[in-house]
Design a protein around this motif. Structure first.
Motif, PDB file in Angstrom:
ATOM      1  N   GLU A 185      78.990 -16.366  28.464  1.00  0.00           N
ATOM      2  CA  GLU A 185      80.094 -17.258  28.301  1.00  0.00           C
ATOM      3  C   GLU A 185      79.775 -18.083  29.425  1.00  0.00           C
ATOM      4  O   GLU A 185      79.202 -17.970  30.317  1.00  0.00           O
ATOM      5  N   ARG A 186      79.736 -19.549  28.615  1.00  0.00           N
ATOM      6  CA  ARG A 186      79.757 -20.227  29.540  1.00  0.00           C
ATOM      7  C   ARG A 186      80.466 -20.927  30.463  1.00  0.00           C
ATOM      8  O   ARG A 186      81.818 -20.906  29.901  1.00  0.00           O
ATOM      9  N   GLY A 187      80.127 -20.952  31.557  1.00  0.00           N
ATOM     10  CA  GLY A 187      81.161 -21.546  32.549  1.00  0.00           C
ATOM     11  C   GLY A 187      80.518 -22.468  33.403  1.00  0.00           C
ATOM     12  O   GLY A 187      79.381 -23.451  33.038  1.00  0.00           O
ATOM     13  N   LEU A 188      81.473 -23.120  33.739  1.00  0.00           N
ATOM     14  CA  LEU A 188      81.571 -24.575  35.402  1.00  0.00           C
ATOM     15  C   LEU A 188      82.344 -23.863  36.724  1.00  0.00           C
ATOM     16  O   LEU A 188      83.169 -23.118  36.774  1.00  0.00           O
ATOM     17  N   ALA A 189      80.954 -23.859  37.041  1.00  0.00           N
ATOM     18  CA  ALA A 189      81.510 -23.452  38.900  1.00  0.00           C
ATOM     19  C   ALA A 189      80.376 -24.333  39.712  1.00  0.00           C
ATOM     20  O   ALA A 189      79.105 -24.503  40.041  1.00  0.00           O
ATOM     21  N   GLY A 190      81.555 -25.110  40.730  1.00  0.00           N
ATOM     22  CA  GLY A 190      81.093 -26.332  41.093  1.00  0.00           C
ATOM     23  C   GLY A 190      80.464 -27.315  40.731  1.00  0.00           C
ATOM     24  O   GLY A 190      79.610 -27.774  41.498  1.00  0.00           O
TER      25      GLY A 190
END
Lengths: 113, 118
Positions: B95-100
């Motif tokens: 799962e590609r995510g975007l964190a900070g």
């Protein structure tokens, strides 16, 4: 070459104590670090992610620290329980291009009742 | 949701035989992976597929081929099995995510296939 080191010896700890597992790395500048849990005969399960600009992350009884100067992450389980017995893998991730995650060999934790 | 499924769970082959390991995910993930796990070696990436229609070699691709059949399915083929390929094989999707502001990649693993090559 990139190297991730986790203590290959099993860690035995008394129930109720805090377990601390170590992940050291060399020749790597990860954007983030993850910890996974693996039970015998099963695939790893994601637990926590910490970014390079974060010092500490908590989730229930779990705490992860990330020191990019020491190139080390510590994984703590407080008030450990026999159900916490498993192998714990750290994984380092990059953020550029193809985002490959590289896994360490894992440390087996045994919580003794 | 079943997550990531793999078949078979166990397989014994003779040297030189061929077989295909099947993997499917129902989480609508773009990226899928094949790893092997050996004692003391950790998880090593064999092949990955960043999206449907693309595949790339990982750390240990020799002796293997892959097919990304569609978004859900990613198979691993051993054309001529060797004893050195005795291992536990895991398929994963991510799962590609975007964190900070940082793109992250969280992997979800199947239950594994234990392969023995005699």
């Amino acid at each position: 070459s990139q190297k991730i080191e986790q203590n290959s010896e099993a860690l035995n700890i008394q129930e109720g104590k805090t377990a601390t597992l170590t992940c050291n790395y060399t020749n790597y500048s990860p954007a983030y670090l993850q910890w996974y849990r693996q039970d015998p005969g099963r695939g790893p399960v994601f637990l926590l992610l910490i970014r390079e600009n974060e010092k500490e992350k908590r989730k229930e009884r779990l705490k992860v620290t990330f020191d990019t100067t020491l190139k080390q992450s510590l994984f703590h389980i407080t008030a450990s329980q026999p159900a916490d017995s498993a192998t714990y893998l750290c994984a380092l991730g990059s953020s550029g291009g193809y985002q490959k995650v590289t896994f360490g060999t894992g440390t087996k934790l045994q919580v003794i009742p | 949701n079943a997550g990531v499924t793999q078949t078979p769970k166990f397989q014994v082959l003779k040297t030189g035989q061929s077989m295909t390991l099947q993997c499917a995910q129902d989480m609508n993930h773009n990226s899928m992976y094949w790893y092997r796990q050996d004692p003391g070696m950790g998880l090593r990436l064999i092949y990955y597929s960043a999206s449907e229609g693309t595949t790339d070699k990982g750390e240990v691709p020799n002796g293997y081929n892959v097919s990304r059949l569609n978004k859900r399915e990613f198979s691993l083929r051993l054309e001529s099995a060797a004893p050195s390929q005795t291992s536990v094989y895991f398929c994963a999707s991510s799962e590609r995510g975007l964190a900070g502001g940082i793109n992250t990649d969280t992997q979800y693993f199947g239950p594994g296939t234990r392969l023995t090559v005699l």
